[in-house]
Design an enzyme around this catalytic site. Structure first.
Site, PDB file in Angstrom:
ATOM      1  N   HIS A  13       0.681  -1.086  -0.155  1.00  0.00           N
ATOM      2  CA  HIS A  13      -0.175   0.049   0.017  1.00  0.00           C
ATOM      3  C   HIS A  13       0.929   1.194   0.084  1.00  0.00           C
ATOM      4  O   HIS A  13       1.520   1.660   1.107  1.00  0.00           O
ATOM      5  CB  HIS A  13      -0.907   0.101   1.269  1.00  0.00           C
ATOM      6  CG  HIS A  13      -1.806   1.058   1.273  1.00  0.00           C
ATOM      7  ND1 HIS A  13      -3.152   0.891   1.870  1.00  0.00           N
ATOM      8  CD2 HIS A  13      -1.786   2.344   0.909  1.00  0.00           C
ATOM      9  CE1 HIS A  13      -3.565   2.313   1.657  1.00  0.00           C
ATOM     10  NE2 HIS A  13      -2.900   3.138   1.221  1.00  0.00           N
ATOM     11  N   HIS A  15       1.137   5.517  -1.710  1.00  0.00           N
ATOM     12  CA  HIS A  15       0.914   6.703  -2.300  1.00  0.00           C
ATOM     13  C   HIS A  15       1.932   7.250  -3.114  1.00  0.00           C
ATOM     14  O   HIS A  15       2.992   7.753  -2.258  1.00  0.00           O
ATOM     15  CB  HIS A  15       0.266   7.639  -1.555  1.00  0.00           C
ATOM     16  CG  HIS A  15      -1.119   7.161  -0.835  1.00  0.00           C
ATOM     17  ND1 HIS A  15      -2.278   7.377  -1.600  1.00  0.00           N
ATOM     18  CD2 HIS A  15      -1.339   6.321   0.274  1.00  0.00           C
ATOM     19  CE1 HIS A  15      -3.380   6.703  -0.539  1.00  0.00           C
ATOM     20  NE2 HIS A  15      -2.739   6.105   0.528  1.00  0.00           N
ATOM     21  N   LYS A  99      -9.523  -0.230  -5.621  1.00  0.00           N
ATOM     22  CA  LYS A  99      -9.536   0.391  -4.160  1.00  0.00           C
ATOM     23  C   LYS A  99     -10.970   0.920  -3.782  1.00  0.00           C
ATOM     24  O   LYS A  99     -11.673   1.814  -4.658  1.00  0.00           O
ATOM     25  CB  LYS A  99      -8.613   1.378  -4.003  1.00  0.00           C
ATOM     26  CG  LYS A  99      -8.563   2.144  -2.802  1.00  0.00           C
ATOM     27  CD  LYS A  99      -7.950   1.399  -1.720  1.00  0.00           C
ATOM     28  CE  LYS A  99      -7.968   2.292  -0.376  1.00  0.00           C
ATOM     29  NZ  LYS A  99      -6.929   2.193   0.415  1.00  0.00           N
ATOM     30  N   HIS A 136     -10.547   1.050   2.243  1.00  0.00           N
ATOM     31  CA  HIS A 136     -10.368   2.005   3.437  1.00  0.00           C
ATOM     32  C   HIS A 136     -11.486   1.738   4.373  1.00  0.00           C
ATOM     33  O   HIS A 136     -12.771   2.209   4.024  1.00  0.00           O
ATOM     34  CB  HIS A 136     -10.236   3.392   2.858  1.00  0.00           C
ATOM     35  CG  HIS A 136      -9.998   4.394   3.970  1.00  0.00           C
ATOM     36  ND1 HIS A 136      -8.726   5.002   4.125  1.00  0.00           N
ATOM     37  CD2 HIS A 136     -10.817   4.802   4.912  1.00  0.00           C
ATOM     38  CE1 HIS A 136      -8.656   5.835   5.035  1.00  0.00           C
ATOM     39  NE2 HIS A 136      -9.736   5.600   5.662  1.00  0.00           N
ATOM     40  N   HIS A 174      -4.570  -0.711   6.241  1.00  0.00           N
ATOM     41  CA  HIS A 174      -4.327  -0.012   7.412  1.00  0.00           C
ATOM     42  C   HIS A 174      -5.121  -0.017   8.625  1.00  0.00           C
ATOM     43  O   HIS A 174      -5.629   0.928   9.198  1.00  0.00           O
ATOM     44  CB  HIS A 174      -4.048   1.645   7.059  1.00  0.00           C
ATOM     45  CG  HIS A 174      -4.968   2.098   6.132  1.00  0.00           C
ATOM     46  ND1 HIS A 174      -6.433   2.112   6.371  1.00  0.00           N
ATOM     47  CD2 HIS A 174      -4.950   2.607   5.075  1.00  0.00           C
ATOM     48  CE1 HIS A 174      -7.071   2.672   5.695  1.00  0.00           C
ATOM     49  NE2 HIS A 174      -6.189   3.083   4.660  1.00  0.00           N
ATOM     50  N   ASP A 247       1.195   2.270   3.796  1.00  0.00           N
ATOM     51  CA  ASP A 247       0.502   3.650   3.397  1.00  0.00           C
ATOM     52  C   ASP A 247       1.132   4.938   3.554  1.00  0.00           C
ATOM     53  O   ASP A 247       0.907   6.012   4.239  1.00  0.00           O
ATOM     54  CB  ASP A 247      -0.637   3.587   4.597  1.00  0.00           C
ATOM     55  CG  ASP A 247      -1.869   4.713   4.157  1.00  0.00           C
ATOM     56  OD1 ASP A 247      -1.627   4.983   3.158  1.00  0.00           O
ATOM     57  OD2 ASP A 247      -2.597   4.942   5.030  1.00  0.00           O
TER      58      ASP A 247
HETATM   59  O1  DOR Z   1      -3.388   9.141   6.172  1.00  0.00           O
HETATM   60  C1  DOR Z   1      -3.861   8.804   5.169  1.00  0.00           C
HETATM   61  N1  DOR Z   1      -3.293   9.285   3.940  1.00  0.00           N
HETATM   62  N2  DOR Z   1      -4.916   8.085   5.093  1.00  0.00           N
HETATM   63  C2  DOR Z   1      -5.213   7.763   3.865  1.00  0.00           C
HETATM   64  O2  DOR Z   1      -6.229   7.013   3.936  1.00  0.00           O
HETATM   65  C3  DOR Z   1      -5.147   8.429   2.557  1.00  0.00           C
HETATM   66  C4  DOR Z   1      -3.763   8.827   2.552  1.00  0.00           C
HETATM   67  C5  DOR Z   1      -3.470  10.096   1.691  1.00  0.00           C
HETATM   68  O3  DOR Z   1      -3.647   9.886   0.558  1.00  0.00           O
HETATM   69  O4  DOR Z   1      -2.613  11.099   1.900  1.00  0.00           O
HETATM   70 ZN    ZN Z   2      -3.423   4.962   1.986  1.00  0.00          ZN
END
Ligand code: DOR
Ligand code: ZN
Length: 346
Positions: A13, A15, A99, A136, A174, A247
């Site tokens: 996971h 970003h 997702k 999520h 998460h 995450d």
């Molecule tokens: O803390 C987080 N940041 N939780 C999420 O689910 C998304 C993520 C984000 O994209 O910044």
């Molecule tokens: Zn995330």
């Protein structure tokens, strides 16, 4: 110096964002991990195979030549997602997973799902073809206390999906509560959970140490110590249902330190040393490889990585770099509130 060797880990996971942030953060993950599942919550989100393929190319361009790293792409489920297009995209390998963001649950989730019933036909197709669903798991109702939103999601939404579609491969992502660990442990064999390093390292007090700490703000929000302990127990248990999903969620410091700071912890850089320390502190180093290098691959029916990595225990506490630079801006790197002695040489 003590040394351990484990199978190269995967991060289920991440970003990566886009543009300049993408270029700065991809190498922080590709340095240590073999594969990652990449989140689709860009602005605008990744909604179809074409967008996912283009996004994958941008990620691949940012991988340093010395690293061998595979991004696994996802699309963002909406109430308009077309099940036939999805099936084709999965079968030809363009998309690895879907997702599900409840609308409004977190960063860039406004086009997410408002009514689970509306996406059930898509989920049925996914169950038929074996395509994984990543969730999520938080409700978004304003009346529900922010610390209860995961538990309520499990009771009101996840349980409904699992009962209707026990053959659907689901990752509850998460997780942050003991209720989630219990639900997943007792759930059907297709239900698994990922756990982040920051939820393993911190409890909710970390949001308020000598003042407000926006860099520890993430979603789902940090919970009480009893919940953190349940997550640690699950991570070191050897149970195949639990594995790492960092995450890692980069935001510029100016967007975190703002009057409405973004949720997300950027933890890619020191994630493996931090986890090694956490497992060491619990005398559970023998379970580290299962949690970060095996269990996820088993759930997703992928090969276990062939490559190995060495992690060393130094006699001195490791000094962490505090930021990575993005042009003239910066992103704060997550560091826990306990000393870390482990280090990957790379
Ligand atoms: O803390 C987080 N940041 N939780 C999420 O689910 C998304 C993520 C984000 O994209 O910044
Ligand atoms: Zn995330």
């Amino acid at each position: 110096m003590e040394e351990i060797e484990i199978i190269k880990p995967d991060d289920w996971h991440v970003h990566f964002r886009d543009n300049e942030i993408l270029k700065a953060v991809v190498p922080e993950t590709s340095r240590h991990f073999a594969r990652s599942i990449v989140m689709p919550n860009l602005v605008p989100p990744i909604l179809n195979a074409k967008q996912a393929i283009e996004y994958k190319k941008r990620i691949e361009k940012a991988i340093p030549k010395a690293d061998s790293f595979e991004p696994l792409m996802t699309i963002y489920l909406t109430e308009e997602t077309n099940k036939n297009e999805l099936k084709t995209a999965y079968k030809n390998g363009a998309i690895f997973a879907v997702k599900l963001y409840p609308a409004g649950a977190t960063t860039n989730s406004d086009s997410g799902v408002k009514d689970i019933k509306k996406v059930m036909p898509v989920l049925e197709t996914m169950a038929e073809i074996g395509m994984p669903l990543l969730i999520h798991g938080e409700v978004t109702d304003k009346e529900i206390d922010i610390f209860d939103r995961e538990k309520v999601f499990i009771d009101q939404k996840l349980d409904f999906i699992c009962k209707k579609l026990p053959e659907l491969k689901i990752t509850l992502e998460h997780i942050t509560t003991k209720e989630a660990t219990k639900y997943v442990e007792n759930g059907n064999e297709n239900l698994v959970a990922s756990i982040t390093p920051h939820h393993l390292a911190l409890n909710r007090n970390a949001l308020f140490v000598k003042g407000i700490n926006p860099h520890n703000y993430c979603l789902p929000i940090l919970k009480r110590e009893t919940h953190r302990e349940a997550l640690i127990k699950a991570a070191i248990s050897g149970n195949r249902k639990f594995f790492l999903g960092t995450d890692t969620a980069p935001h510029l410091t100016k967007d975190k330190e703002s009057d409405c700071g973004c949720a997300g912890v950027f933890n890619a850089t020191y994630c493996v040393p931090i986890l090694t320390q956490l497992f060491d502190n619990k005398n559970a180093l023998s379970q580290l490889e299962n949690f970060i290098s095996r269990h996820g691959a088993l759930h997703y029916k992928l090969n276990i990585n062939k490559e190995k990595v060495k992690i060393f225990r130094s006699s001195k506490k490791i000094i962490f770099k505090k930021f990575i630079n993005v042009n003239k801006e910066k992103i704060k790197i997550f560091a826990p509130d306990f000393p870390v002695f482990w280090k990957i040489i790379k």
